[in-house]
Write a protein that holds these residues in place. Structure first.
Motif, PDB file in Angstrom:
ATOM      1  N   LEU A  62       0.842  -1.200   0.000  1.00  0.00           N
ATOM      2  CA  LEU A  62       0.000   0.000   0.000  1.00  0.00           C
ATOM      3  C   LEU A  62       0.874   1.246   0.000  1.00  0.00           C
ATOM      4  CD1 LEU A  62      -3.113   0.710   0.272  1.00  0.00           C
ATOM      5  CD2 LEU A  62      -2.597   1.161   2.680  1.00  0.00           C
ATOM      6  N   GLY A  63       0.615   2.165  -0.918  1.00  0.00           N
ATOM      7  CA  GLY A  63       1.390   3.393  -1.009  1.00  0.00           C
ATOM      8  C   GLY A  63       1.055   4.378   0.096  1.00  0.00           C
ATOM      9  N   TRP A  64       1.999   5.265   0.385  1.00  0.00           N
ATOM     10  CA  TRP A  64       1.840   6.221   1.482  1.00  0.00           C
ATOM     11  C   TRP A  64       0.603   7.108   1.289  1.00  0.00           C
ATOM     12  CZ3 TRP A  64       3.596  11.662   2.314  1.00  0.00           C
ATOM     13  CH2 TRP A  64       3.575  12.018   3.682  1.00  0.00           C
ATOM     14  N   HIS A  65       0.279   7.453   0.043  1.00  0.00           N
ATOM     15  CA  HIS A  65      -0.887   8.290  -0.235  1.00  0.00           C
ATOM     16  C   HIS A  65      -2.057   7.489  -0.813  1.00  0.00           C
ATOM     17  CE1 HIS A  65       0.049  12.895  -0.253  1.00  0.00           C
ATOM     18  NE2 HIS A  65       0.333  12.314   0.905  1.00  0.00           N
ATOM     19  N   ASP A  66      -2.042   6.183  -0.629  1.00  0.00           N
ATOM     20  CA  ASP A  66      -3.189   5.377  -1.050  1.00  0.00           C
ATOM     21  C   ASP A  66      -4.347   5.473  -0.072  1.00  0.00           C
ATOM     22  OD1 ASP A  66      -2.363   4.398  -3.504  1.00  0.00           O
ATOM     23  OD2 ASP A  66      -1.409   2.615  -2.668  1.00  0.00           O
ATOM     24  N   VAL A  67      -4.128   6.107   1.077  1.00  0.00           N
ATOM     25  CA  VAL A  67      -5.181   6.299   2.082  1.00  0.00           C
ATOM     26  C   VAL A  67      -5.371   7.791   2.325  1.00  0.00           C
ATOM     27  CG1 VAL A  67      -4.904   4.074   3.220  1.00  0.00           C
ATOM     28  CG2 VAL A  67      -3.468   5.994   3.918  1.00  0.00           C
ATOM     29  N   GLY A  68      -6.542   8.145   2.765  1.00  0.00           N
ATOM     30  CA  GLY A  68      -6.846   9.556   2.952  1.00  0.00           C
ATOM     31  C   GLY A  68      -6.162  10.183   4.147  1.00  0.00           C
ATOM     32  N   PHE A  69      -5.897   9.397   5.212  1.00  0.00           N
ATOM     33  CA  PHE A  69      -5.402  10.023   6.440  1.00  0.00           C
ATOM     34  C   PHE A  69      -3.960  10.524   6.329  1.00  0.00           C
ATOM     35  CE2 PHE A  69      -4.173   5.591   7.525  1.00  0.00           C
ATOM     36  CZ  PHE A  69      -2.902   5.778   8.066  1.00  0.00           C
ATOM     37  N   THR A  70      -3.250  10.140   5.266  1.00  0.00           N
ATOM     38  CA  THR A  70      -1.921  10.691   5.028  1.00  0.00           C
ATOM     39  C   THR A  70      -1.950  11.865   4.059  1.00  0.00           C
ATOM     40  OG1 THR A  70      -1.524   9.133   3.225  1.00  0.00           O
ATOM     41  CG2 THR A  70      -0.809   8.466   5.437  1.00  0.00           C
ATOM     42  N   GLY A  71      -3.130  12.216   3.588  1.00  0.00           N
ATOM     43  CA  GLY A  71      -3.272  13.303   2.619  1.00  0.00           C
ATOM     44  C   GLY A  71      -3.560  12.832   1.218  1.00  0.00           C
ATOM     45  N   GLY A  72      -3.644  11.528   1.011  1.00  0.00           N
ATOM     46  CA  GLY A  72      -3.910  10.994  -0.318  1.00  0.00           C
ATOM     47  C   GLY A  72      -5.336  11.261  -0.762  1.00  0.00           C
ATOM     48  N   ARG A  73      -5.498  11.464  -2.049  1.00  0.00           N
ATOM     49  CA  ARG A  73      -6.825  11.732  -2.617  1.00  0.00           C
ATOM     50  C   ARG A  73      -7.141  10.820  -3.799  1.00  0.00           C
ATOM     51  NH1 ARG A  73      -7.022  13.464   1.563  1.00  0.00           N
ATOM     52  NH2 ARG A  73      -7.438  15.582   2.307  1.00  0.00           N
ATOM     53  N   SER A  74      -6.285   9.844  -4.060  1.00  0.00           N
ATOM     54  CA  SER A  74      -6.490   8.973  -5.213  1.00  0.00           C
ATOM     55  C   SER A  74      -7.620   7.979  -4.992  1.00  0.00           C
ATOM     56  CB  SER A  74      -5.210   8.206  -5.526  1.00  0.00           C
ATOM     57  OG  SER A  74      -4.179   9.082  -5.912  1.00  0.00           O
ATOM     58  N   HIS A  75      -7.824   7.549  -3.751  1.00  0.00           N
ATOM     59  CA  HIS A  75      -8.788   6.493  -3.448  1.00  0.00           C
ATOM     60  C   HIS A  75      -9.695   6.927  -2.296  1.00  0.00           C
ATOM     61  CE1 HIS A  75      -6.079   4.169  -5.929  1.00  0.00           C
ATOM     62  NE2 HIS A  75      -5.085   4.441  -5.097  1.00  0.00           N
ATOM     63  N   LEU A  76     -10.834   6.276  -2.188  1.00  0.00           N
ATOM     64  CA  LEU A  76     -11.758   6.515  -1.086  1.00  0.00           C
ATOM     65  C   LEU A  76     -11.534   5.446  -0.028  1.00  0.00           C
ATOM     66  CD1 LEU A  76     -15.000   7.371  -3.099  1.00  0.00           C
ATOM     67  CD2 LEU A  76     -13.293   8.952  -2.153  1.00  0.00           C
ATOM     68  N   THR A  77     -11.117   5.865   1.163  1.00  0.00           N
ATOM     69  CA  THR A  77     -10.842   4.919   2.254  1.00  0.00           C
ATOM     70  C   THR A  77     -11.527   5.385   3.537  1.00  0.00           C
ATOM     71  OG1 THR A  77      -8.737   6.082   2.671  1.00  0.00           O
ATOM     72  CG2 THR A  77      -8.660   4.113   1.284  1.00  0.00           C
TER      73      THR A  77
END
Length: 497
Positions: A62-77
């Motif tokens: 899992l990529g560092w920005h694959d989740v929202g809580f790290t600031g990622g916006r690519s996926h809905l988690t």
């Protein structure tokens, strides 16, 4: 719970385990036996026992920005992000290596890769032999079964220790302190995300059953069992490792939400969504238990280069740049644990003493390299200590990199905001200020030569303390490697991935 789960008595000597392996009932013999397996371990239980359950969630690649809580916006988690909102989020958390097996060995043992010897996946000589300029350190494919693990220590303190999903550091989790296991083998990826799975530790479900959903179903069976011991559940998703095979309904949703993305990216998004939904199901299942609950959520390395979102970070899985080793990490403490964000750099091997301390477990005198992070729980900021990585191996390219290698033999050290990388082939050093340059674009070695020298001396001293083996020169190939030839750390033969 479906057949395919196995239980194991407490670990004994290698010879006893060797003999016992011939006496275990094969999984096919358990068809039709749906009762929950209970370990034969003898444990004490008190009605006032309030030790917490522990849920350790690992998402593969899992990529560092694959989740929202790290600031990622690519996926809905949404489920993962809701968990993080109740947790301490470690914003500078790192895997112990840039690929799967060595990090997982450190997660279990609490030791640095240089100490336990699992340095990479498969052979350290991966890639084109003609292009190698030094001889890499031989890899130990599996974690030594006699090395005490987190599961061993929790079991000795009365916990039921359950592994579900990917294992990768040995043929069977039952040989590493787990009382029960489903789906764990030596393989680093599934043969298929759909049944039939062709996994000797996971019975097939109905044709087309989805692996991520099945693992949650198996885990839920342990959560809802009548076993009175506190539970350590090591739920290790095979997702989002290749092969990229999503559920059709989630793929349809991804295509509707991301119509302009390529198909592989839509498939990857659907797999992330499946993991997020599974986290929600697991947390709902735990709500039926009376015990307090500690939860760890993380990844085993940086995201897969061709598909994952590593945000602004340089590199990806298999590289020593931030994109290869920075991972999302959220720890929800049992009871009234602190909710905040911590900037202190930490390693996943730190979670071994952290979990043991949180559970009030007696900790035998072990050789471990992690440190407890429990001070954060009470509002104390952790002292920054040097972090070290040792990856003296070759790793062939993937489609996200230019050239023949994702990595040549390399080491790294982070002290405070600075990170030094040493490339063993050339002897070159790269120094980055991660506070102002998280993308590692500006090498500061020439600007701060004294700092680079000091950090390199720290790296050398750490390697001496670890007994770390270094690559050796190849005949007739100029090399700057400063090393004394050392014996192979393992008697096991090299094996391909």
């Amino acid at each position: 719970m479906k057949p395919g789960a196995t239980a194991h008595p407490p670990r004994a000597s290698c010879m006893i385990r060797f003999i016992a392996s011939f006496l275990l009932i094969p999984s096919w013999a358990c068809l039709g036996m749906f009762q929950d397996p209970v370990s034969t371990a003898s444990t004490e239980y008190s009605e006032v026992d309030s030790r917490p359950d522990v849920l350790y969630l690992i998402v593969d690649d899992l990529g560092w920005h694959d989740v929202g809580f790290t600031g990622g916006r690519s996926h809905l988690t949404p489920h993962i992000d809701a968990l993080a909102s109740q947790s301490t989020v470690f914003e500078n958390a790192y895997s112990d290596a840039p690929n799967c097996a060595p990090t997982r060995a450190s997660i279990l043992s609490g030791q640095a890769t240089a100490r336990h010897g699992v340095l990479t996946v498969g052979s350290s000589r991966r890639g084109n032999k003609a292009l190698r300029r030094i001889e890499p350190v031989p890899n130990q494919r599996f974690l030594d079964q006699d090395l005490p693990t987190l599961a061993d220590d929790l079991q000795a303190n009365g916990y039921r220790t359950v592994h579900v999903g990917k294992f990768h550091v040995g043929p069977d989790p039952l040989d590493y302190g787990f009382t029960d296991q489903v789906g764990g083998t030596a393989l680093g990826h599934p043969k298929s995300y759909f049944s039939p799975y062709r996994n000797r530790h996971l019975s097939d479900g109905p044709k087309g059953e989805y692996l991520t959903d099945r693992l949650v179903e198996e885990a839920t069976g342990f959560i809802k069992s009548q076993d009175r011991r506190p539970l350590f559940l090591h739920l290790s998703f095979y997702s989002v490792h290749t092969p990229i095979q999503p559920r059709s309904d989630l793929l349809a949703s991804a295509k509707a939400r991301l119509p302009n993305h390529r198909v592989q990216a839509q498939k990857y998004d659907a797999m992330v969504s499946a993991v997020d939904a599974s986290v929600g199901r697991i947390l709902e299942a735990f709500s039926t238990r009376a015990r307090p609950l500690m939860i760890v959520f993380t990844s085993d390395n940086g995201g897969y280069g061709p598909l994952a979102d590593n945000g602004p970070l340089r590199g990806s899985k298999g590289t020593m740049y931030e994109g290869g080793i920075r991972v999302p990490l959220a720890v929800r403490w049992p009871g009234s644990g602190r909710v905040e964000r911590s900037d202190t750099p930490v390693l996943l091997r730190d979670l071994v003493p952290t979990i043991l301390e949180t559970t009030g477990s007696v900790q035998p005198d072990r050789i471990r390299d992690g440190r407890s992070l429990c001070g954060v729980r009470s509002g104390n900021e952790l002292d920054a200590v040097p972090l070290h990585w040792h990856f003296p191996v070759y790793l062939e390219r993937d489609s996200s990199v230019v050239g023949p290698w994702r990595s040549t033999p390399v080491a790294a050290c982070r002290i405070g905001r600075f990170k030094l990388i040493e490339f063993f082939e050339s002897g070159n050093l790269e120094l980055y200020d991660l506070s102002s340059d998280p993308s590692e674009q500006f090498n500061l070695v020439e600007e701060f030569p004294d700092l680079a020298k000091k950090m390199h001396a720290e790296m050398v001293q750490w390697r001496v303390e670890m007994g770390a083996l270094l690559p050796t020169p190849l005949p007739d190939v100029p090399s700057s490697v400063e090393t004394t030839p050392a014996p192979d750390p393992t008697s096991k033969p090299e094996q391909s991935p």
